[in-house]
Design a protein around this motif. Structure first.
Motif, PDB file in Angstrom:
ATOM      1  N   ASN A  98       0.074  48.835   6.757  1.00  0.00           N
ATOM      2  CA  ASN A  98      -0.124  47.509   7.329  1.00  0.00           C
ATOM      3  C   ASN A  98      -0.684  46.613   6.242  1.00  0.00           C
ATOM      4  OD1 ASN A  98      -0.640  45.264   8.835  1.00  0.00           O
ATOM      5  ND2 ASN A  98      -2.127  46.231  10.199  1.00  0.00           N
ATOM      6  N   LEU A  99       0.136  45.670   5.778  1.00  0.00           N
ATOM      7  CA  LEU A  99      -0.281  44.783   4.694  1.00  0.00           C
ATOM      8  C   LEU A  99      -0.870  43.469   5.203  1.00  0.00           C
ATOM      9  CD1 LEU A  99       2.722  45.309   2.272  1.00  0.00           C
ATOM     10  CD2 LEU A  99       0.478  46.374   2.172  1.00  0.00           C
ATOM     11  N   GLU A 100      -0.814  43.240   6.493  1.00  0.00           N
ATOM     12  CA  GLU A 100      -1.356  42.004   7.052  1.00  0.00           C
ATOM     13  C   GLU A 100      -2.836  42.147   7.303  1.00  0.00           C
ATOM     14  OE1 GLU A 100       0.829  40.646  10.408  1.00  0.00           O
ATOM     15  OE2 GLU A 100       2.737  41.047   9.441  1.00  0.00           O
ATOM     16  N   SER A 101      -3.561  41.047   7.108  1.00  0.00           N
ATOM     17  CA  SER A 101      -4.984  41.027   7.335  1.00  0.00           C
ATOM     18  C   SER A 101      -5.282  41.035   8.827  1.00  0.00           C
ATOM     19  CB  SER A 101      -5.575  39.777   6.679  1.00  0.00           C
ATOM     20  OG  SER A 101      -6.919  39.641   7.023  1.00  0.00           O
ATOM     21  N   ASP A 102      -6.345  41.733   9.258  1.00  0.00           N
ATOM     22  CA  ASP A 102      -6.740  41.790  10.671  1.00  0.00           C
ATOM     23  C   ASP A 102      -7.617  40.613  11.063  1.00  0.00           C
ATOM     24  OD1 ASP A 102      -5.321  44.098  11.145  1.00  0.00           O
ATOM     25  OD2 ASP A 102      -7.035  45.417  10.758  1.00  0.00           O
TER      26      ASP A 102
END
Length: 103
Positions: A98-102
């Protein structure tokens, strides 16, 4: 001058120099010196294989075969250890990246 068995060393001293790079002969026994790495063992095994394809006295050929056999066992053991480590690392299965920021 052809030598016995069609193998590569013309003299025993030529073979002995090669042979002593992995094994040291003592009067009563022969001690094995463990290669420093898988790559060193594989390189030595390739060198032995090439040497045995030429002319070599029978006794030297036997010694080279024995050394090669030990090197093969060493390489197989090292590969088995690496395979076990890979199986442990892969035991949980692939993870989703998962490369997207939380945030």
């Amino acid at each position: 001058m052809p030598s016995e068995a069609g193998f590569g060393f013309q003299t025993a001293s030529g073979f002995q120099k090669c042979y002593n790079s992995v094994f040291t002969e003592t009067p009563d026994t022969m001690k094995k010196i463990t290669p420093k790495s898988f790559e060193e063992a594989l390189s030595r095994l390739e060198s032995l294989t090439q040497s045995m394809q030429g002319e070599m006295p029978l006794e030297d050929a036997l010694a080279a075969y024995q050394e090669g056999n030990e090197l093969v066992r060493y390489c197989q053991t090292r590969l088995a250890r690496v395979e076990q480590k890979l199986q442990v690392l892969d035991a949980d299965g692939p993870k989703e990246l998962n490369l997207e920021s939380d945030e």
